[in-house]
Design an enzyme around this catalytic site. Structure first.
Site, PDB file in Angstrom:
ATOM      1  N   SER A  44     -33.521 -26.844  37.251  1.00  0.00           N
ATOM      2  CA  SER A  44     -33.991 -26.380  35.945  1.00  0.00           C
ATOM      3  C   SER A  44     -34.014 -24.855  35.916  1.00  0.00           C
ATOM      4  O   SER A  44     -34.703 -24.219  36.721  1.00  0.00           O
ATOM      5  CB  SER A  44     -35.399 -26.908  35.673  1.00  0.00           C
ATOM      6  OG  SER A  44     -35.946 -26.178  34.591  1.00  0.00           O
ATOM      7  N   HIS A  61     -30.194 -28.292  34.170  1.00  0.00           N
ATOM      8  CA  HIS A  61     -31.265 -28.843  33.338  1.00  0.00           C
ATOM      9  C   HIS A  61     -31.857 -27.687  32.533  1.00  0.00           C
ATOM     10  O   HIS A  61     -32.333 -26.691  33.096  1.00  0.00           O
ATOM     11  CB  HIS A  61     -32.328 -29.505  34.217  1.00  0.00           C
ATOM     12  CG  HIS A  61     -33.412 -30.192  33.456  1.00  0.00           C
ATOM     13  ND1 HIS A  61     -33.281 -31.461  32.936  1.00  0.00           N
ATOM     14  CD2 HIS A  61     -34.661 -29.771  33.109  1.00  0.00           C
ATOM     15  CE1 HIS A  61     -34.393 -31.794  32.312  1.00  0.00           C
ATOM     16  NE2 HIS A  61     -35.249 -30.792  32.392  1.00  0.00           N
ATOM     17  N   ASP A 104     -34.569 -26.505  29.658  1.00  0.00           N
ATOM     18  CA  ASP A 104     -35.828 -26.895  29.030  1.00  0.00           C
ATOM     19  C   ASP A 104     -36.112 -26.082  27.776  1.00  0.00           C
ATOM     20  O   ASP A 104     -36.419 -24.895  27.863  1.00  0.00           O
ATOM     21  CB  ASP A 104     -36.974 -26.684  30.025  1.00  0.00           C
ATOM     22  CG  ASP A 104     -36.922 -27.697  31.160  1.00  0.00           C
ATOM     23  OD1 ASP A 104     -36.963 -28.909  30.869  1.00  0.00           O
ATOM     24  OD2 ASP A 104     -36.838 -27.278  32.326  1.00  0.00           O
ATOM     25  N   HIS A 119     -33.125 -30.704  27.660  1.00  0.00           N
ATOM     26  CA  HIS A 119     -34.395 -31.432  27.494  1.00  0.00           C
ATOM     27  C   HIS A 119     -35.188 -30.761  26.374  1.00  0.00           C
ATOM     28  O   HIS A 119     -35.709 -29.669  26.552  1.00  0.00           O
ATOM     29  CB  HIS A 119     -35.128 -31.376  28.847  1.00  0.00           C
ATOM     30  CG  HIS A 119     -36.493 -31.987  28.840  1.00  0.00           C
ATOM     31  ND1 HIS A 119     -37.393 -31.812  29.871  1.00  0.00           N
ATOM     32  CD2 HIS A 119     -37.128 -32.793  27.938  1.00  0.00           C
ATOM     33  CE1 HIS A 119     -38.518 -32.457  29.603  1.00  0.00           C
ATOM     34  NE2 HIS A 119     -38.387 -33.055  28.441  1.00  0.00           N
ATOM     35  N   ASP A 140     -38.558 -35.544  36.351  1.00  0.00           N
ATOM     36  CA  ASP A 140     -38.708 -34.143  35.951  1.00  0.00           C
ATOM     37  C   ASP A 140     -40.132 -33.647  36.152  1.00  0.00           C
ATOM     38  O   ASP A 140     -41.048 -34.050  35.433  1.00  0.00           O
ATOM     39  CB  ASP A 140     -38.290 -34.005  34.478  1.00  0.00           C
ATOM     40  CG  ASP A 140     -38.195 -32.560  34.040  1.00  0.00           C
ATOM     41  OD1 ASP A 140     -38.305 -31.665  34.888  1.00  0.00           O
ATOM     42  OD2 ASP A 140     -37.992 -32.343  32.830  1.00  0.00           O
ATOM     43  N   MET A 155     -41.189 -37.912  32.913  1.00  0.00           N
ATOM     44  CA  MET A 155     -41.965 -36.711  33.244  1.00  0.00           C
ATOM     45  C   MET A 155     -42.952 -37.038  34.368  1.00  0.00           C
ATOM     46  O   MET A 155     -43.770 -37.950  34.246  1.00  0.00           O
ATOM     47  CB  MET A 155     -42.743 -36.205  32.025  1.00  0.00           C
ATOM     48  CG  MET A 155     -41.872 -35.675  30.885  1.00  0.00           C
ATOM     49  SD  MET A 155     -40.640 -34.446  31.354  1.00  0.00           S
ATOM     50  CE  MET A 155     -41.649 -33.187  32.128  1.00  0.00           C
ATOM     51  N   MET A 214     -38.268 -30.228  24.255  1.00  0.00           N
ATOM     52  CA  MET A 214     -39.711 -30.446  24.132  1.00  0.00           C
ATOM     53  C   MET A 214     -40.117 -29.791  22.826  1.00  0.00           C
ATOM     54  O   MET A 214     -40.786 -28.740  22.787  1.00  0.00           O
ATOM     55  CB  MET A 214     -40.430 -29.817  25.338  1.00  0.00           C
ATOM     56  CG  MET A 214     -40.296 -30.676  26.585  1.00  0.00           C
ATOM     57  SD  MET A 214     -40.596 -29.752  28.100  1.00  0.00           S
ATOM     58  CE  MET A 214     -38.962 -29.089  28.351  1.00  0.00           C
ATOM     59  N   MET A 234     -38.565 -25.407  24.709  1.00  0.00           N
ATOM     60  CA  MET A 234     -39.969 -25.631  24.319  1.00  0.00           C
ATOM     61  C   MET A 234     -40.285 -24.831  23.064  1.00  0.00           C
ATOM     62  O   MET A 234     -39.895 -23.664  22.970  1.00  0.00           O
ATOM     63  CB  MET A 234     -40.902 -25.161  25.436  1.00  0.00           C
ATOM     64  CG  MET A 234     -40.633 -25.845  26.765  1.00  0.00           C
ATOM     65  SD  MET A 234     -41.746 -25.184  28.017  1.00  0.00           S
ATOM     66  CE  MET A 234     -41.100 -26.012  29.470  1.00  0.00           C
TER      67      MET A 234
END
Ligand code: DX5
Ligand code: ZN
Length: 215
Positions: free
Chosen positions: A7, A32, A34, A65, A174, A136, A67, A36
């Protein structure tokens, strides 16, 4: 042998090209990424322009991913930015089945992420439509958190559900993944391991990736 997806949340954001070159050279399978929004999770990371910039250097699958709330609003944008796999949160999706179809219609693989408190059985009726479950093993929002031990039970339960329904869904873990829990996760049924701080805070990230890959 599990796939390894480092990540970039734990990388030096001022040197992302360097991080990409390291991942390209390494035995990592996926990137990966992330995303957010400060609403679904209490933190803001990076978004579309950063993913487009990473795409220019990355030679591997981009596993994105999300979020964020209302992830369905951005499916086409993440495709255009270069996502190969797009994961939305179960908890952020009122019309999950529709979102999964929309992700596939854009030619991406469709993922669903589950928060630690969300039971695995809730995916039963959509498992055939899911390429990847991102389980998660910490509460989403931050890197460097402690691994939640109940994850092993959830992985075993999901693995059984996947066999039962005969779907081809892969299980990704993750949060808080290290060389200490990787073997047990793979044994429980994990197919993909995400690792952020364990890789990027290591003295030799490339070697840390090879070591994880060898487990
Ligand atoms: C957490 C993110 C993770 C995070 C993992 O919200 O989804 O992907 O980067 O970081 P580590 O491996 O440090 O727990
Ligand atoms: Zn993640």
């Amino acid at each position: 042998m599990a796939l390894i997806a480092p990540s970039l949340l734990a990388a030096d954001f001022a040197n992302l090209q360097e991080a990409c070159e390291m991942l390209n050279r390494s035995q990592a399978d996926w990137y990966h990424l992330d995303v957010m929004d400060g609403v679904f999770v209490p933190n803001i990371s990076f978004g579309l322009p950063v993913i487009s910039a990473i795409k220019k250097h990355a030679r591997k699958t981009l596993d994105v991913h999300l979020m964020i709330v209302q992830p369905e609003r951005y499916i086409k944008d993440f495709k255009a930015a270069g996502a190969d796999i797009l994961t939305v949160h179960y908890e952020a999706s009122t019309h999950l089945h529709r979102s999964l179809q929309a992700i596939k219609a854009e030619g991406m693989q469709a993922g669903v992420a589950l928060n630690p408190h969300t039971p695995v059985h809730l995916l039963k009726d959509v498992l055939h439509d899911i390429d990847l479950v991102c389980m998660m093993s910490v509460n989403p929002g931050f890197g460097g958190q402690k691994f939640i031990e109940n994850t092993y039970n959830k992985v075993r339960e999901l693995k059984a559900l996947i066999s039962e329904t005969g779907s081809a869904t892969r299980i990704e873990i993750d949060g808080g993944v290290t060389s200490k829990n990787a073997a047990q996760l793979i044994e429980a049924g994990a197919d993909v391991l995400v690792a952020g701080s364990f890789v990027f805070n290591a003295a030799d990230p490339e070697k840390t990736i090879s070591d994880l890959k060898a487990i």
